[in-house]
Design a protein around this motif. Structure first.
Motif, short mmCIF file in Angstrom:
data_model
loop_
_atom_site.label_atom_id
_atom_site.label_comp_id
_atom_site.label_asym_id
_atom_site.label_seq_id
_atom_site.Cartn_x
_atom_site.Cartn_y
_atom_site.Cartn_z
N GLY A 100 0.80 -1.21 0.00
CA GLY A 100 0.00 0.00 0.00
C GLY A 100 0.83 1.27 0.00
O GLY A 100 0.29 2.36 -0.11
N GLN A 101 2.13 1.13 0.12
CA GLN A 101 3.01 2.30 0.17
C GLN A 101 3.95 2.38 -1.03
O GLN A 101 4.08 3.41 -1.65
N GLN A 102 4.61 1.27 -1.33
CA GLN A 102 5.58 1.21 -2.42
C GLN A 102 4.97 0.47 -3.61
O GLN A 102 3.92 -0.14 -3.49
N ALA A 103 5.67 0.51 -4.73
CA ALA A 103 5.22 -0.25 -5.91
C ALA A 103 5.19 -1.73 -5.57
O ALA A 103 6.02 -2.22 -4.79
N PRO A 104 4.23 -2.47 -6.12
CA PRO A 104 4.19 -3.92 -5.88
C PRO A 104 5.50 -4.58 -6.32
O PRO A 104 6.15 -4.13 -7.27
N TYR A 158 2.34 0.29 -13.95
CA TYR A 158 1.66 0.77 -12.74
C TYR A 158 0.14 0.82 -12.92
O TYR A 158 -0.59 0.34 -12.08
N ARG A 159 -0.32 1.43 -14.00
CA ARG A 159 -1.77 1.59 -14.18
C ARG A 159 -2.47 0.23 -14.29
O ARG A 159 -3.49 -0.02 -13.66
N CYS A 160 -1.89 -0.64 -15.09
CA CYS A 160 -2.47 -1.99 -15.28
C CYS A 160 -2.55 -2.73 -13.95
O CYS A 160 -3.61 -3.26 -13.59
N ILE A 161 -1.46 -2.73 -13.20
CA ILE A 161 -1.43 -3.44 -11.92
C ILE A 161 -2.34 -2.75 -10.91
O ILE A 161 -3.04 -3.41 -10.13
#
Length: 102
Positions: free
Chosen positions: A17-21, A70-73
């Protein structure tokens, strides 16, 4: 001839919830099945997209997803959260307040 010409692949992402997956697991065939079995056991939503798995399987374990994805994930995570009845902190899922309600 086998009905599966390509090996079955699976990946798992970790998102705090904070960093990129980040990529937390990946595997082919039996390992892919084990990843999926664990996901089912813990009621983790499963999203099937072979092309996306092929892209993410190129990453090393612990790597963040590429910015281009990012958008897709984010859309996949948002849908998974919705399925579980969750939403981000501060998010109001109800209709916006109408100025006529004042």
């Amino acid at each position: 001839m086998s009905k599966h010409n390509k090996p079955r692949q699976a990946i798992a992402l970790n998102y705090d919830g904070q960093q990129a997956p980040t990529l937390s697991a990946k595997g082919d065939d039996e390992l892919a099945e084990a990843i999926l079995a664990i996901a089912r056991e813990y009621e983790v939503p499963i999203y099937e997209n072979a092309e996306l798995v092929r892209l993410l399987a190129r990453l090393e374990l612990g790597d963040s997803i590429p910015e281009e994805l990012y958008r897709c994930i984010a859309e996949i995570i948002a849908f998974a959260w919705h399925l579980k009845g969750k939403c981000p902190a501060g998010f109001n899922s109800g209709p916006p307040d109408s100025p006529l309600d004042s």
